[in-house]
Design a protein around this motif. Sequence first.
Motif, PDB file in Angstrom:
ATOM      1  N   GLY A  69       0.824  -1.262  -0.041  1.00 25.28           N
ATOM      2  CA  GLY A  69       0.175  -0.151  -0.020  1.00 25.28           C
ATOM      3  C   GLY A  69       0.937   1.276  -0.032  1.00 25.28           C
ATOM      4  N   PRO A  70       0.235   2.286  -0.119  1.00 26.58           N
ATOM      5  CA  PRO A  70       0.946   3.713  -0.069  1.00 26.58           C
ATOM      6  C   PRO A  70       1.069   4.129   1.204  1.00 26.58           C
ATOM      7  N   THR A  71       2.204   4.981   1.368  1.00 26.68           N
ATOM      8  CA  THR A  71       2.201   5.487   2.684  1.00 26.68           C
ATOM      9  C   THR A  71       1.434   6.761   2.845  1.00 26.68           C
ATOM     10  N   ALA A  72       1.383   7.176   3.998  1.00 27.08           N
ATOM     11  CA  ALA A  72       0.480   8.428   4.195  1.00 27.08           C
ATOM     12  C   ALA A  72       0.982   9.512   3.246  1.00 27.08           C
ATOM     13  N   ALA A  73       2.229   9.767   3.383  1.00 27.55           N
ATOM     14  CA  ALA A  73       2.892  10.822   2.629  1.00 27.55           C
ATOM     15  C   ALA A  73       2.640  10.812   0.965  1.00 27.55           C
ATOM     16  N   ASP A  74       2.331   9.722   0.695  1.00 24.00           N
ATOM     17  CA  ASP A  74       2.195   9.542  -0.873  1.00 24.00           C
ATOM     18  C   ASP A  74       0.685  10.056  -1.048  1.00 24.00           C
ATOM     19  N   LEU A  75      -0.146  10.311  -0.220  1.00 21.35           N
ATOM     20  CA  LEU A  75      -1.503  10.775  -0.504  1.00 21.35           C
ATOM     21  C   LEU A  75      -1.976  12.133   0.030  1.00 21.35           C
ATOM     22  N   PHE A  76      -0.887  12.871   0.676  1.00 17.71           N
ATOM     23  CA  PHE A  76      -1.266  13.999   0.976  1.00 17.71           C
ATOM     24  C   PHE A  76      -1.972  14.930   0.121  1.00 17.71           C
ATOM     25  N   ASP A  77      -2.894  15.659   0.693  1.00 15.61           N
ATOM     26  CA  ASP A  77      -3.366  16.779  -0.376  1.00 15.61           C
ATOM     27  C   ASP A  77      -3.074  18.085   0.401  1.00 15.61           C
ATOM     28  N   GLU A 138      -8.369   5.493  -0.917  1.00 15.93           N
ATOM     29  CA  GLU A 138      -7.435   5.177  -1.815  1.00 15.93           C
ATOM     30  C   GLU A 138      -6.223   4.243  -1.333  1.00 15.93           C
ATOM     31  N   GLY A 139      -6.703   3.528  -0.397  1.00 17.01           N
ATOM     32  CA  GLY A 139      -5.820   2.117   0.180  1.00 17.01           C
ATOM     33  C   GLY A 139      -5.082   2.445   1.101  1.00 17.01           C
ATOM     34  N   LEU A 140      -5.197   3.535   2.204  1.00 15.76           N
ATOM     35  CA  LEU A 140      -4.458   3.639   3.225  1.00 15.76           C
ATOM     36  C   LEU A 140      -5.387   3.528   4.493  1.00 15.76           C
ATOM     37  N   GLY A 141      -5.353   2.065   4.834  1.00 12.74           N
ATOM     38  CA  GLY A 141      -6.148   1.973   5.982  1.00 12.74           C
ATOM     39  C   GLY A 141      -5.291   1.783   7.218  1.00 12.74           C
ATOM     40  N   TYR A 142      -5.963   1.705   8.522  1.00 11.00           N
ATOM     41  CA  TYR A 142      -5.277   1.936   9.709  1.00 11.00           C
ATOM     42  C   TYR A 142      -4.113   0.784   9.614  1.00 11.00           C
ATOM     43  N   THR A 143      -4.583  -0.283   9.277  1.00 10.32           N
ATOM     44  CA  THR A 143      -3.619  -1.609   9.509  1.00 10.32           C
ATOM     45  C   THR A 143      -2.676  -1.664   8.129  1.00 10.32           C
ATOM     46  N   THR A 144      -2.868  -0.843   7.085  1.00 11.11           N
ATOM     47  CA  THR A 144      -2.284  -1.088   5.728  1.00 11.11           C
ATOM     48  C   THR A 144      -0.720  -1.535   6.074  1.00 11.11           C
ATOM     49  N   ASN A 145       0.127  -0.520   6.466  1.00  7.82           N
ATOM     50  CA  ASN A 145       1.334  -0.469   6.904  1.00  7.82           C
ATOM     51  C   ASN A 145       1.486   0.120   7.996  1.00  7.82           C
ATOM     52  N   ILE A 146       3.000   0.180   8.299  1.00  4.64           N
ATOM     53  CA  ILE A 146       3.505   1.022   9.776  1.00  4.64           C
ATOM     54  C   ILE A 146       3.308   2.211   9.594  1.00  4.64           C
ATOM     55  N   SER A 147       3.488   2.909   8.446  1.00  9.55           N
ATOM     56  CA  SER A 147       3.470   4.410   8.222  1.00  9.55           C
ATOM     57  C   SER A 147       1.943   4.880   8.547  1.00  9.55           C
ATOM     58  N   SER A 148       0.922   4.069   7.951  1.00  5.38           N
ATOM     59  CA  SER A 148      -0.516   4.484   8.431  1.00  5.38           C
ATOM     60  C   SER A 148      -0.868   4.091   9.614  1.00  5.38           C
TER      61      SER A 148
END
Lengths: 214, 666, 117
Positions: A69-77, A138-148
Motif C-alpha cells: 500500500g501507499p504511505t500516508a505521505a504519498d496521499l497528502f493533499d 485510496e488504500g491507506l487503512g489503519y492496518t495497511t502498513n506501519i506508516s499508516s
Amino acid sequence: MADTAEAQTSELAYGRTEWDDYHHLPTNTGLTNEKVTMWAFLGSDCLLFGALISTYLLCRNRVGPATKGPTAADLFDIPFTSVSSFVLLMSSLTMVLAVTSIQRAEMERCKLWLLTTASLGSIFIAGQVYEFTGFYREGLGYTTNISSSAFYTLTGFHGVHVSLGIVMLVTMWVLVTRGILGPERAETIEIIGLYWHFVDIVWIVIFAVVYLIP
Amino acid sequence: MAMTEERPEVLELESGETTPSTGAFARPTHASGWRAWFFTIDHKKIGIMYCAVAMFWFLCAGIEALLIRAQLFTPNGTVLSADQYNQLFTMHGTTMVFLVIMPLAAGFANYMVPLQIGARDVAFPRLNALGLWLFIFGGIFLNLSWFLGGGPDGGWFAYAPNTGVTYSPGSGMDFYALGLQIAGIASLIGSINLIVTILNFRAPGMAMLRMPVFTWMILVVQFLLLLSLPVITVALVLLSFDRTFDANFFNVAMGADPLLWQHLFWIFGHPEVYVLILPSFGIVSETLPVFSRKPLFGYSIVVLSGIAIGFMGWGVWAHHMFVSGLGPVGVAAFSATTMFIAVPTGVKILNWIATMWGGNIRFTIPMMFSISLVSMFTIGGLSGVMHAIAPADTQQTDTYFIVAHFHYVLFGGALMGLFAGMYYWWPKAFGYRLNEALGKWHFWLVLLGFNTAFGPMHILGLQGMARRHSRYGPEDGFDFWNAVSTIGAFVILIGMIIFAVNIIRTWLRYKAGTVPQEPADPWDGRTLEWAIPSPAPEHNFDYVPVVTDVDDFWHKKYQADETGKLRKVANGNDIAQKGDQHPHLPSPSYWPIVLAAGFPLIALGLIYNLWLSGIGLLLMLGAIFGWSLEPPTDPEAGHDGQGDDHHPDENDPNSDSAIVEEAPVG
Amino acid sequence: MNTATVSEEEGHEEHHDHGLSDIGYIKVAVLLAILTAVEVATYFFDFGVVEIPSLLILMAVKFQIVVSYFMHLKFDSKVFTYLFLTGLILAMLVFAAMATSMVFWQNPSGCDASAFC
C-alpha cells in the motif's frame, strides 16, 4: 501548666491566623490552582505528543517484506490540509477574543466567539474526517502498513484532543447562556483557551513535520 | 452565596442558601462506617487506603516471589511450569513496582505532605479520591487476568514484539497494557494535585527552601511522574492498538524496529526507578536527623541532589538496552551519563552519614530501617555503577547480577525506607506506636532474610545464571546459592508475618486500652506534622502555622542561648496545637469512585466486547456530569460530628490575594 | 515581517497585565496566516536546500507566537513558563536523543545484538 499558659505557648508557637473558608484559600504563588494545573498538564502533554510525533517520524519510511500500500505521505493533499490548518489557526484567534470579551464582561460577545471557535474546530475535524476517508478509499487503512498506523494514531490522538476541546467549548457556551458562568469566572474560559491553543500548536508542529517536510 | 473556586451553584433559594436541584446530587455525609472511607476526600483517609491496599498487593507479590523461589530451590524444579513461571515473574515485578512501592509512596505523600507544609488538604480533594480509586480498580483489573486466561507473561517491561499477539496470544498482555494505563492515570492525577498543593498551599513563611526534605523529594517525584507517564502511555497504547486493532508498530514484517518499544518504555522506565526510590530518600532524610538529634547535614545539598537526580534521570535510559543493538556510540554515551548519575546519589549517602556522625543516636525501629537503607542502598548502588560500565554489563545483563542490584536498591532501599516511614509515622496516623519488640523481630528477620535471599544472587549472576529462566540444570553449579536464596526468601516471609501480627495485635490492644495513646510529638520531631495531635484531627491544623525556619517545629522547641548552645525552651506536646477547633471542611463525594469504576469497564470492553466499553463510557460521562453539578458542600453536613453554622460570607478577604512569603510570626 | 516589528507595533497598545488589545490579537493572527502561507508555498515552489530549515523555523516561530501571545505566557507569571518549558524542552531533548540513537547509531540490520559491530 495552666490552660492559659498552654494556650499562650500554642499561640506563640503558631499564631492565631484563622483559616479562611476552604474554597477561598490564598495561594503562595498568587496563581490559582486551576491555572497552574492546566499549565502543568500541558507540559505533560508535550511528552505525549512528542512520543507520538517521534514514533511517526521513525516509522514513516520503514519497509519490511510484508509492506504494502501507499504511505500516508504519498496521499497528502497539501492544499486541502493547508486550508484546514488555517481554519484551526484562526480558531485560536476567536478563542482569544472569547477570553478578552468575558474579561470585559461582554457576555454576548463571549458566547459568539465561543461558538465560532467550536465551529471552526468542528470544521477542522470535518476536514480530517473527509481527508481520512479519502485516504482510506485510496488504500491507506489503519492496518495497511506501519506508516499508516503511525499516521492515524498521531492524528487520531490530536483529533480526540480537539473534539474534547469542542465539547468543553460548547459546555462553556451553555453555562454562559444559562448565566451560571459569569464574568468573575473569566479565568475558566482562559484556562480552556490554554488547552485549545495547545491543541493548535501541536497541529502547527504536525502540519510542518508530517505534511510539509518531505 | 459565596462563589467557590470549582463549580457553580445549581439552585439558589431566596434565603441565600443553596440546595442541589435534585436529591441525586446531594453529597454524602457519613462520618463513620465503610461509606466514610469509600466516599472520603480527606487526604489522610486516602493516604491510609493507598497504603492498606498496597500492603494487600505486597502480600500477593510476595506469594508470587515465594513461588518463584520455591521453583528455583532445586535444579530442574517442578513447582511451576515454564508458562506459569513467566506469569509469576511478570506479575511479581509489575505488582511490586506499580501496585506496592508507588502507592505506598503515594499514601505517605498524601498523608504527610499537607501536614508538613501546614495545609488543610490537597488542592483538589475529589481528584485525589479519584486517583485512589483508579489505582484500586486498575490493580484489580490487572489481577483479573489470573482468572480470565492467565496473567501477563512478557516480563514487567513487556518487550514487543514478544508481547504482540503472535507470541503472546492470550489476553494476559491486554490486561497488563490496559491495567497499567488505568493506574497511570491515577498517578498522573495525583502528581498534578501534589505539585499544585506544594506550590500553592504552603503555610505563610514556608519558602520552598524551608520545606521538609520528604516534601521536596515528593515534589521531584511528581514532576518525574508528570513527564514520564505520557511516554509509557504512548508505548502501551501502541502495544494495545497492535494487539487489539492490528496496527503495525511492532510488526517486524512491516519493517518495525523492535527497539522503538524499548526506547519508549525505558524513557519512562528509568525516571520511574527514581520515582520508586526518592520518596524513601525523603523519609530517611526525616528520620535520620530526628533520631540523631542533629539537623540534616547539608539541607540544600540534599535537596539539590534530589533535583539533580530528577534531571539526570532522563539521560540514562538506554543503559537498560546495552546489548540490544544500540551500537557503540549509543552504548558509550549512555554508559557515561549513567556513571555521572551516581554522583548526586553518593552525595546524599555522604550527607546522611554526616548527619548521624556525632549525633545522639536513638536506635528506634524507624532508625534501624533508615540506617539499613543507607547501607543496603549503597551496596545496590555499587552494583549499579558496575552495570554502568558497558563492557562489564554485557556479561551481567540478563543475569542474576542485575536481579541482585535492583533488589538491593528497591527492597534494601525503597522498601526499607517505607518501613521506616511506617513505624515513624504510625503514631501520627493512628495515635499509638507499633510494638517495639515485635518491630525488632520484623527488622532483623527482614534484614537477614533479605541479604540471604539477594546477596548470593551477585555470585549466581557472575557465574552466569540467566534471568527469567524457569529452571536451571544440575550441571550448572547453581544449586547451593539458589537454595540459600530461597531460604532467605522464606525468612523474609517470617519477618513479614511478624509485622502483620504487630499491626493487628497493637491495634486490638490500643482499642482495649492497654497500649498507650501517643501525644502529638512522640519522637521529639522537627517538622510541622508533629505540631498537631496524634492521630491527626480531620481538619489538620487549628490555626495556620506561620513558619520562620527549616525544621520550624524544632526551632520552636530548641533555641540558642547566650553562649550559642541549643537549649530546650518548650516541650513539643505542650506547644502542639490542640485539635479543638472545628473549621468547615469540604464534603465527601460519591463521584470519584463512580467515575473510576467506568475505566475498568471500558478496558474489559476493549478485550471482550465493545458494548461493555460503551457502558463504561456512559458511566464515566454520567459521573463527570454529577461531579460538575454537585453542590460544593452539603450545608447540613457536620464536621467532627458537630452542626454546621458556617457562614461563608463572613471574614472573606480578597480570595486571590497572594500570601506574603515572609509573614511575621505570632 | 518578524516578531520584533510586530511587538513594536503592539507595544503602545498593550495593557501590560492583559496582553494585547483585540486589534493586536487580530494583527498577530494575520502574521500567523502570512507565515502559514509561506510554509504552504514550499509545496508549490522549490526552495532548494533551505526548504527544510525554513519549514522548521517557520514552525518554531508560529509555535512561539501562539504560546507567547495567544496563551499569554509572555505576560503571565514565570511559573507557567517554567512548567510548560520543562515539558517542552524535555520532550525535544529526549526524543531527539531517541531518534538519533535509532537512526544514526544503531547497528545496521544484519548485525546481531551481541556482536557489538
